[in-house]
Enzyme design. Structure first.
Site, PDB file in Angstrom:
ATOM      1  N   GLU A  49      -6.228   7.462  -2.231  1.00  0.00           N
ATOM      2  CA  GLU A  49      -5.943   6.105  -1.760  1.00  0.00           C
ATOM      3  C   GLU A  49      -6.083   5.044  -2.850  1.00  0.00           C
ATOM      4  O   GLU A  49      -5.645   3.905  -2.672  1.00  0.00           O
ATOM      5  CB  GLU A  49      -6.854   5.741  -0.580  1.00  0.00           C
ATOM      6  CG  GLU A  49      -6.617   6.568   0.685  1.00  0.00           C
ATOM      7  CD  GLU A  49      -5.221   6.393   1.268  1.00  0.00           C
ATOM      8  OE1 GLU A  49      -4.617   5.330   1.051  1.00  0.00           O
ATOM      9  OE2 GLU A  49      -4.736   7.333   1.923  1.00  0.00           O
ATOM     10  N   HIS A  81       0.829  -1.197   0.000  1.00  0.00           N
ATOM     11  CA  HIS A  81       0.000   0.000   0.000  1.00  0.00           C
ATOM     12  C   HIS A  81       0.871   1.258   0.000  1.00  0.00           C
ATOM     13  O   HIS A  81       0.736   2.129  -0.861  1.00  0.00           O
ATOM     14  CB  HIS A  81      -0.914  -0.043   1.227  1.00  0.00           C
ATOM     15  CG  HIS A  81      -1.782   1.160   1.381  1.00  0.00           C
ATOM     16  ND1 HIS A  81      -3.122   1.141   1.089  1.00  0.00           N
ATOM     17  CD2 HIS A  81      -1.498   2.432   1.781  1.00  0.00           C
ATOM     18  CE1 HIS A  81      -3.629   2.346   1.310  1.00  0.00           C
ATOM     19  NE2 HIS A  81      -2.667   3.149   1.733  1.00  0.00           N
ATOM     20  N   GLU A  82       1.786   1.340   0.957  1.00  0.00           N
ATOM     21  CA  GLU A  82       2.610   2.554   1.079  1.00  0.00           C
ATOM     22  C   GLU A  82       3.517   2.722  -0.130  1.00  0.00           C
ATOM     23  O   GLU A  82       3.753   3.840  -0.581  1.00  0.00           O
ATOM     24  CB  GLU A  82       3.425   2.534   2.379  1.00  0.00           C
ATOM     25  CG  GLU A  82       2.599   2.480   3.661  1.00  0.00           C
ATOM     26  CD  GLU A  82       1.534   3.562   3.774  1.00  0.00           C
ATOM     27  OE1 GLU A  82       1.656   4.610   3.096  1.00  0.00           O
ATOM     28  OE2 GLU A  82       0.564   3.358   4.515  1.00  0.00           O
ATOM     29  N   TYR A  97     -12.271   6.925   1.604  1.00  0.00           N
ATOM     30  CA  TYR A  97     -11.682   5.586   1.608  1.00  0.00           C
ATOM     31  C   TYR A  97     -12.498   4.622   0.753  1.00  0.00           C
ATOM     32  O   TYR A  97     -11.956   3.871  -0.054  1.00  0.00           O
ATOM     33  CB  TYR A  97     -11.593   5.041   3.039  1.00  0.00           C
ATOM     34  CG  TYR A  97     -10.402   5.558   3.795  1.00  0.00           C
ATOM     35  CD1 TYR A  97      -9.127   5.065   3.537  1.00  0.00           C
ATOM     36  CD2 TYR A  97     -10.539   6.539   4.759  1.00  0.00           C
ATOM     37  CE1 TYR A  97      -8.027   5.534   4.228  1.00  0.00           C
ATOM     38  CE2 TYR A  97      -9.441   7.014   5.455  1.00  0.00           C
ATOM     39  CZ  TYR A  97      -8.190   6.512   5.186  1.00  0.00           C
ATOM     40  OH  TYR A  97      -7.100   6.980   5.867  1.00  0.00           O
ATOM     41  N   HIS A 106       3.740   6.575  -6.822  1.00  0.00           N
ATOM     42  CA  HIS A 106       2.931   7.688  -7.337  1.00  0.00           C
ATOM     43  C   HIS A 106       3.767   8.976  -7.282  1.00  0.00           C
ATOM     44  O   HIS A 106       3.790   9.772  -8.217  1.00  0.00           O
ATOM     45  CB  HIS A 106       1.677   7.810  -6.468  1.00  0.00           C
ATOM     46  CG  HIS A 106       0.567   8.611  -7.075  1.00  0.00           C
ATOM     47  ND1 HIS A 106      -0.652   8.729  -6.492  1.00  0.00           N
ATOM     48  CD2 HIS A 106       0.495   9.358  -8.215  1.00  0.00           C
ATOM     49  CE1 HIS A 106      -1.441   9.495  -7.246  1.00  0.00           C
ATOM     50  NE2 HIS A 106      -0.762   9.896  -8.289  1.00  0.00           N
ATOM     51  N   HIS A 149       1.838   4.596  -2.828  1.00  0.00           N
ATOM     52  CA  HIS A 149       1.929   6.054  -2.718  1.00  0.00           C
ATOM     53  C   HIS A 149       3.324   6.526  -3.147  1.00  0.00           C
ATOM     54  O   HIS A 149       3.467   7.532  -3.845  1.00  0.00           O
ATOM     55  CB  HIS A 149       1.702   6.504  -1.270  1.00  0.00           C
ATOM     56  CG  HIS A 149       0.309   6.321  -0.769  1.00  0.00           C
ATOM     57  ND1 HIS A 149      -0.796   6.785  -1.452  1.00  0.00           N
ATOM     58  CD2 HIS A 149      -0.166   5.750   0.364  1.00  0.00           C
ATOM     59  CE1 HIS A 149      -1.889   6.499  -0.752  1.00  0.00           C
ATOM     60  NE2 HIS A 149      -1.537   5.864   0.349  1.00  0.00           N
TER      61      HIS A 149
END
Ligand SMILES: [Zn+2]
Length: 747
Positions: A564, A534-535, A682, A541, A538
């Site tokens: 998200e 997940h992190e 979310y 990105h 980011h």
């Protein structure tokens, strides 16, 4: 305007609560070189050392990584220097008589681009430095810079300059026919539009009296939320139980609790704090329902001093919206998000709530049956009710008894080093990238020595000519005084400088994964694998942003209800058997994980999923309810306790019993500017995440062609174009809710 680093925090309340890992010890791991390989059409191919040597010249980063040799004194003097330089710069800008794109806008863009790294470094250190003096200095610097930024963002003379340029633009031919504008001009036009809009959204086009009022309101809101999170971070409350009352809690967890002797009864009591590793095991495993009830309500009622800050902020926000011409604060805040207005958000949330209800009722029936059986076994009375303090306990019991998932055992197959190598490999394959760890002592610089990994990232679209993308740091394990959750911190955006040269971005993942113990290396739990993916979503990105102006690149550039989605999409990989198999390597034997273990894990992905989603909807609907008031009295007359508890019972279908609590006093999201009237984001983002995954990756998760399209259309464009247009281009059609509903078990 100076742009601040804001962590993109993993998880809502909820998702991270579901499988929160227990982080206890503090261990540094030695840095180990990450596997170097690259993807070609035949699949994965590892570079051998000699091949790397041959290609070495191709992998010399064209830009050094930032240096982290700060002292507390330097942090403060740098912050003051930046404020002084900025003051001089803005004073010079407002003195320009005929402001234009050339003499005003372009210098402003350059100034903003050039300063972001220094500011972010100074403000980031409070979260990660090993040295308390540095953390304190960084916090002080952050306060100085934040106050300065509020002043600057409300400077009327700056607004007047932008206003003039914005009005001039209306006569500009290229602006009126954007198709003919070069990418550079297009970005500049968008920059002017955006700055102008930000000023108007801060009321700079209003009378002086109103502007002053807004300034006061903004400062008070900022102060309230700072205080709210400080109270939350510093709370040291606990609830105490006897050993007997804690029956069912494992010995390992019991060892965590401090003990004392109760003066009145002479009994030994165990202090259960409200930190995740303490309170969750109690809610999940304490057999005595009364213990769970007391623990649950005590936790929900913590930080009572936050209530007045919360109420005051709600009133201030309503005032702010009203002065700026909006009927509600929600409509003001949603104006710059994908959803646009409160009607759309409410329709989205209420529709989901109605659809999920029948599914959730079935889930509760199953959980109640377990409760009934247990009551018979333990010789307890069964009252045919299912309370809020029952939920974590029976959810956990169901997972253990029915699915037999042994999360500890599974984690033995995921030692941190090889797992992260494997995860990077998946990222490299899908997005055609290459990660090379910096191990040269002269070139490596981090805020915590070898506790932090530093990697150069390359794009491999033309394997003979690797293209540098930027620097990423991984700070993976807990440390004293370190930020306690998982987040991505953008450190410097990608941009093109005044000599038309690309300046590469820097980004950091800060996590708190299980650390090594005396007899075991650091082993990742499944939810930690998901968190890392997940992190990293980011982080990538941030790295692949392709615009010339920094503020248009990275997660911070997209509407907050989309931010998200890229990370949520990547979480799907961590629920696929093939990917999980490829990542596994037992820490002792080196063996792959048995498929049966994986199957037991994957089978639980949707267990009690409707109830989980409804809990999220409770947060989302409460957030909307308190931000859609249409006069001051409404907030004064609002019974928050009734609203919080009543909504929860109505939405999540789980009973409150005879006790209500004030859980909103620790609902941190609601105090942030981005998540207020924004918690729905979310689930909103998950619609797009699920749509992108099922239409482009589900059949072939390692498909590089889809990955590159995704990288270049969804990520690289950042916020320069409409998110919905990017989605349409990537999907080849309008985005749809269908996959999301299916994933929730609806349709
Ligand atoms: Zn996130």
């Amino acid at each position: 305007m100076i742009q601040f680093l804001s962590p993109i925090i993993k998880s809502g309340i909820g998702k991270s609560f579901k499988n929160k890992s227990i982080l206890l010890s503090l261990v540094a791991i030695p840095a180990v070189a990450i596997g170097i390989y690259h993807q070609n059409n035949q699949g994965l191919r590892f570079y051998t050392a000699s091949q790397v040597k041959m290609n070495e010249a191709a992998f010399i980063a064209p830009q050094l990584s930032p240096k982290w040799d700060f002292s507390p004194e330097r942090i403060l003097s740098d912050a003051k220097k930046i404020i002084d330089t900025s003051n001089d710069f803005y004073n010079a800008m407002v003195a320009i008589e005929n402001p234009s794109i050339e003499n005003f806008v372009i210098p402003s863009i350059n100034f903003e681009n050039e300063n972001s790294l220094a500011i972010n470094q100074l403000t980031f250190l409070q979260h990660v430095s090993k040295d308390k003096l540095i953390r304190d200095a960084s916090l002080e610097a952050t306060e100085l810079i934040t106050n300065f930024d509020i002043e600057i963002s409300l400077r009327y003379d700056m607004f007047k300059q932008f206003d003039k340029i914005f009005n001039d633009l209306k006569d500009n031919k290229k602006y009126n026919d954007l198709k003919t504008a070069t990418p550079k001009d297009y970005e500049i036009f968008k920059y002017v539009e955006k700055c102008h809009k930000d000023y108007v959204r801060s009321g700079l086009n209003l009378s002086e009296e109103k502007r002053n009022e807004i300034k006061e309101i903004k400062k008070r809101i900022a102060l309230n939320s700072l205080q709210f999170s400080k109270n939350l971070g510093e709370q040291n409350e606990f609830v105490a139980f006897t050993k007997e009352e804690l029956e069912g809690v494992s010995d390992d967890v019991m060892k965590q609790f401090e003990t004392y002797t109760d003066e009145q009864t002479g009994e030994q009591k165990f202090k259960v704090t409200f930190k995740y590793p303490d309170i969750f095991p109690v809610l999940k495993t304490a057999k005595n329902p009364n213990t769970r009830k007391i623990a649950f309500n005590a936790d929900q009622n913590k930080v009572p001093e936050n209530e007045k800050l919360f109420i005051d902020t709600l009133k201030l926000r309503y005032q702010l919206g009203k002065i700026l011409g909006y009927d509600t604060y929600a409509n003001y805040n949603l104006d710059i998000k994908m959803a646009k207005n409160q009607e759309t958000v409410m329709e989205f949330l209420v529709d989901l709530k109605d659809k999920l209800k029948p599914l959730a009722e079935k889930e509760i029936e199953v959980l109640k049956a377990i409760k009934k059986t247990e009551a018979q076994e333990l010789n307890m009375a069964y009252d045919d009710h299912y309370y809020i303090w029952d939920h974590r306990y029976y959810d956990n019991k169901y997972l253990k008894d029915k699915f037999n998932v042994d999360l500890e055992k599974i984690s033995e197959y995921y030692p941190v080093e090889s797992t992260i190598q494997g995860m990077l490999k998946i990222y490299e394959t899908v997005m055609n990238l290459k990660f090379i760890e910096e191990t040269d002592k002269d070139l490596k610089s981090t805020w915590a020595g070898d506790d932090v990994k530093q990697l150069a990232v390359w794009k491999m679209d033309d394997p003979s000519k690797p293209e540098f993308v930027g620097w990423i740091y991984f700070d993976l394990h807990p440390r004293e005084g370190k930020y306690g959750h998982a987040a991505n911190f953008g450190m410097a955006p990608s941009y093109i400088d005044k000599d038309s040269k690309r300046i590469y971005p820097v980004t950091a993942l800060v996590c708190n994964f299980s650390a090594a113990t005396a007899d075991k290396p650091a082993l990742l739990k499944h939810n930690e694998i998901t968190t890392f993916f997940h992190e990293l979503g980011h982080g990538i990105h941030d790295l692949v942003g392709n615009n010339g102006i920094g503020r248009f690149n990275g997660p911070g550039a997209v509407p907050w209800d989309f931010v998200e989605a890229p990370s949520q999409m990547l979480e799907f990989w961590t629920w696929n058997k093939n990917e999980l198999l490829s990542l596994s390597k037992h820490y002792k034997t080196g063996e792959k994980i048995p498929e049966s273990l994986l199957e037991s894990l994957i089978a639980t992905k949707h267990v009690n999923g409707a109830l989980f989603a409804l809990r999220q909807l409770h947060f989302g609907l409460f957030d909307m309810k308190v931000h859609t008031t249409t006069d001051d009295n409404q907030i004064d007359n609002m019974d928050l306790v009734q609203l919080w508890n009543g909504l929860r019972e109505e939405i999540s279908l789980v009973e409150n019993g005879d006790e209500m609590n004030k859980g909103y006093d620790s609902f941190g999201h609601i105090m942030s500017d981005s998540y207020s009237a924004g918690y729905y984001g979310y689930m909103w983002a998950e619609v797009f995440a699920t749509d992108m995954y099922y239409s482009k990756f589900a059949k072939d998760p390692l498909n590089t062609k889809s990955g590159i399209e995704y990288r270049d259309i969804i990520l690289a464009r950042g916020g320069i174009r409409e998110t919905n247009d990017n989605l349409k281009e990537f999907l080849g059609r309008e985005p749809s809710k269908e996959a999301f509903l299916k994933e929730l078990g609806l349709q």
